[in-house]
Design a protein around this motif. Structure first.
Motif, PDB file in Angstrom:
ATOM      1  N   GLY A 131       0.797  -1.225   0.000  1.00 39.50           N
ATOM      2  CA  GLY A 131       0.000   0.000   0.000  1.00 39.50           C
ATOM      3  C   GLY A 131       0.824   1.266   0.000  1.00 39.50           C
ATOM      4  N   SER A 132       2.028   1.216  -0.559  1.00 44.95           N
ATOM      5  CA  SER A 132       2.916   2.377  -0.523  1.00 44.95           C
ATOM      6  C   SER A 132       2.875   3.153  -1.830  1.00 44.95           C
ATOM      7  CB  SER A 132       4.348   1.933  -0.239  1.00 44.95           C
ATOM      8  OG  SER A 132       4.845   1.125  -1.291  1.00 44.95           O
ATOM      9  N   PHE A 133       3.288   4.415  -1.746  1.00 44.35           N
ATOM     10  CA  PHE A 133       3.489   5.228  -2.938  1.00 44.35           C
ATOM     11  C   PHE A 133       4.516   6.298  -2.626  1.00 44.35           C
ATOM     12  CE2 PHE A 133       0.063   7.271  -0.617  1.00 44.35           C
ATOM     13  CZ  PHE A 133       0.261   8.639  -0.781  1.00 44.35           C
ATOM     14  N   MET A 134       5.067   6.899  -3.686  1.00 45.11           N
ATOM     15  CA  MET A 134       6.083   7.926  -3.554  1.00 45.11           C
ATOM     16  C   MET A 134       5.489   9.293  -3.876  1.00 45.11           C
ATOM     17  SD  MET A 134       8.622   5.999  -2.697  1.00 45.11           S
ATOM     18  CE  MET A 134       9.954   7.233  -2.701  1.00 45.11           C
ATOM     19  N   GLU A 135       6.071  10.326  -3.264  1.00 43.85           N
ATOM     20  CA  GLU A 135       5.659  11.710  -3.508  1.00 43.85           C
ATOM     21  C   GLU A 135       6.883  12.588  -3.649  1.00 43.85           C
ATOM     22  OE1 GLU A 135       3.693  15.519  -1.114  1.00 43.85           O
ATOM     23  OE2 GLU A 135       4.405  13.728  -0.052  1.00 43.85           O
ATOM     24  N   VAL A 136       6.818  13.578  -4.511  1.00 44.99           N
ATOM     25  CA  VAL A 136       7.736  14.719  -4.502  1.00 44.99           C
ATOM     26  C   VAL A 136       6.900  15.934  -4.157  1.00 44.99           C
ATOM     27  CG1 VAL A 136       9.261  16.190  -5.856  1.00 44.99           C
ATOM     28  CG2 VAL A 136       9.337  13.701  -6.165  1.00 44.99           C
ATOM     29  N   ASN A 137       7.268  16.641  -3.088  1.00 36.62           N
ATOM     30  CA  ASN A 137       6.473  17.793  -2.664  1.00 36.62           C
ATOM     31  C   ASN A 137       7.060  19.104  -3.186  1.00 36.62           C
ATOM     32  OD1 ASN A 137       8.566  18.526  -0.837  1.00 36.62           O
ATOM     33  ND2 ASN A 137       7.600  17.390   0.850  1.00 36.62           N
ATOM     34  N   SER A 146       4.311   9.074   6.584  1.00 34.69           N
ATOM     35  CA  SER A 146       5.367   9.544   5.687  1.00 34.69           C
ATOM     36  C   SER A 146       6.749   9.289   6.243  1.00 34.69           C
ATOM     37  CB  SER A 146       5.196  11.043   5.430  1.00 34.69           C
ATOM     38  OG  SER A 146       5.404  11.785   6.618  1.00 34.69           O
ATOM     39  N   GLN A 147       7.691   9.116   5.305  1.00 33.71           N
ATOM     40  CA  GLN A 147       9.115   9.054   5.632  1.00 33.71           C
ATOM     41  C   GLN A 147       9.858   9.811   4.548  1.00 33.71           C
ATOM     42  OE1 GLN A 147      11.127   5.260   5.256  1.00 33.71           O
ATOM     43  NE2 GLN A 147      12.592   5.790   6.861  1.00 33.71           N
ATOM     44  N   THR A 193       3.376   5.026   3.450  1.00 33.99           N
ATOM     45  CA  THR A 193       2.906   3.659   3.661  1.00 33.99           C
ATOM     46  C   THR A 193       1.623   3.689   4.481  1.00 33.99           C
ATOM     47  OG1 THR A 193       4.364   3.454   5.579  1.00 33.99           O
ATOM     48  CG2 THR A 193       5.164   2.576   3.487  1.00 33.99           C
ATOM     49  N   ARG A 194       0.797   2.669   4.291  1.00 29.90           N
ATOM     50  CA  ARG A 194      -0.483   2.639   4.974  1.00 29.90           C
ATOM     51  C   ARG A 194      -0.306   2.622   6.484  1.00 29.90           C
ATOM     52  NH1 ARG A 194      -5.151   2.019   2.883  1.00 29.90           N
ATOM     53  NH2 ARG A 194      -4.354   1.128   0.950  1.00 29.90           N
ATOM     54  N   SER A 195      -1.123   3.430   7.167  1.00 29.57           N
ATOM     55  CA  SER A 195      -1.121   3.504   8.623  1.00 29.57           C
ATOM     56  C   SER A 195      -2.559   3.699   9.078  1.00 29.57           C
ATOM     57  CB  SER A 195      -0.239   4.654   9.103  1.00 29.57           C
ATOM     58  OG  SER A 195      -0.280   4.783  10.507  1.00 29.57           O
TER      59      SER A 195
END
Length: 236
Positions: free
Chosen positions: A25-31, A48-49, A40-42
């Protein structure tokens, strides 16, 4: 179900092997601050990390699996990044990716591209990170967004906001479309696949994060997972 969409033509040359893009259930982001963030799902949302900085000029990102993602770099090189437990290791796997309009990962070694010629292209890595391409469709110029969910399975947000799933059913008939009547994603700004039954979107102008889960009887069920996501520049 239709073999061809009115805006798209597609024909696959490979069979599905049923691998999901991500399993956790993870995905990446650039802010907007140029940080690279893994989510990751919580519980009912995501945690976030921060895993990097200086990503503010990146053109696109997309996950291939839990620990690997692709980047189209500011100079249009294509890089494959792999997490080794403490940091990401970069492998430059292509040059001249300014022709790519949209990309999305569908397995650990495959991704889909829509290019400036409105072609749908399937790309596959071999064991040494060399790429092979197949043009599997044409007339994809009206597509707004794509999000990979499995092999070969991806979502398409059409120019009018309509939503379609594209599958390889393994029947020798190529990639086929399942259109979801009544769904309007015209307010979606960013989209990413989570697994074969789920994808997430960030809407505009509010910047809310929603997750869509496929129910066999109800179709896609929408649930809010967060707000204040206007700070996200890319997800994948």
């Amino acid at each position: 179900m239709a073999a061809m969409g009115s805006e798209n033509e597609a024909a696959a040359t490979v069979e599905s092997i049923g691998i999901q893009t991500t399993m956790d259930g993870s995905f990446m982001e650039v802010n907007l601050q140029g940080q690279l963030v893994r989510w990751t799902r919580s519980g009912n949302s995501f945690a976030s990390q921060v895993r990097g900085s200086g990503w503010g000029q990146t053109h696109a990102i997309t996950s291939l699996d839990d620990n690997t993602f692709l980047e189209i770099k500011p100079d249009y090189r294509l890089s494959k990044w792999t997490w080794n437990g403490s940091t990401y290791i970069e492998a430059v796997v292509g040059q001249g990716w300014n022709n790519a309009r949209l990309i999305t990962g569908i397995t650990s070694n495959r991704f889909v591209e829509i290019n400036m010629q409105d072609e749908l292209v399937l790309w596959e890595f071999n064991a040494t990170n060399q790429l092979t391409r197949w043009v599997i469709g044409s007339q994809w110029g009206a597509t707004r967004l794509i999000a990979g969910k499995g092999n070969i399975n991806f979502m398409e947000v059409k120019g009018d906001g309509g939503l379609a799933d594209w599958y390889d059913f393994g029947w020798g008939q190529g990639v086929q479309q399942v259109f979801h009547d009544g769904m309007d994603l015209s307010d979606v700004r960013l989209i990413a696949g989570i697994d074969l039954d789920r994808f997430i979107v960030i809407d505009m102008p509010a910047g809310d994060l929603f997750e869509y889960t496929l129910d066999p009887e109800l179709g896609y069920v929408k649930e809010q997972r967060g707000n204040g996501w206007n700070n996200a520049r890319l997800i994948g």
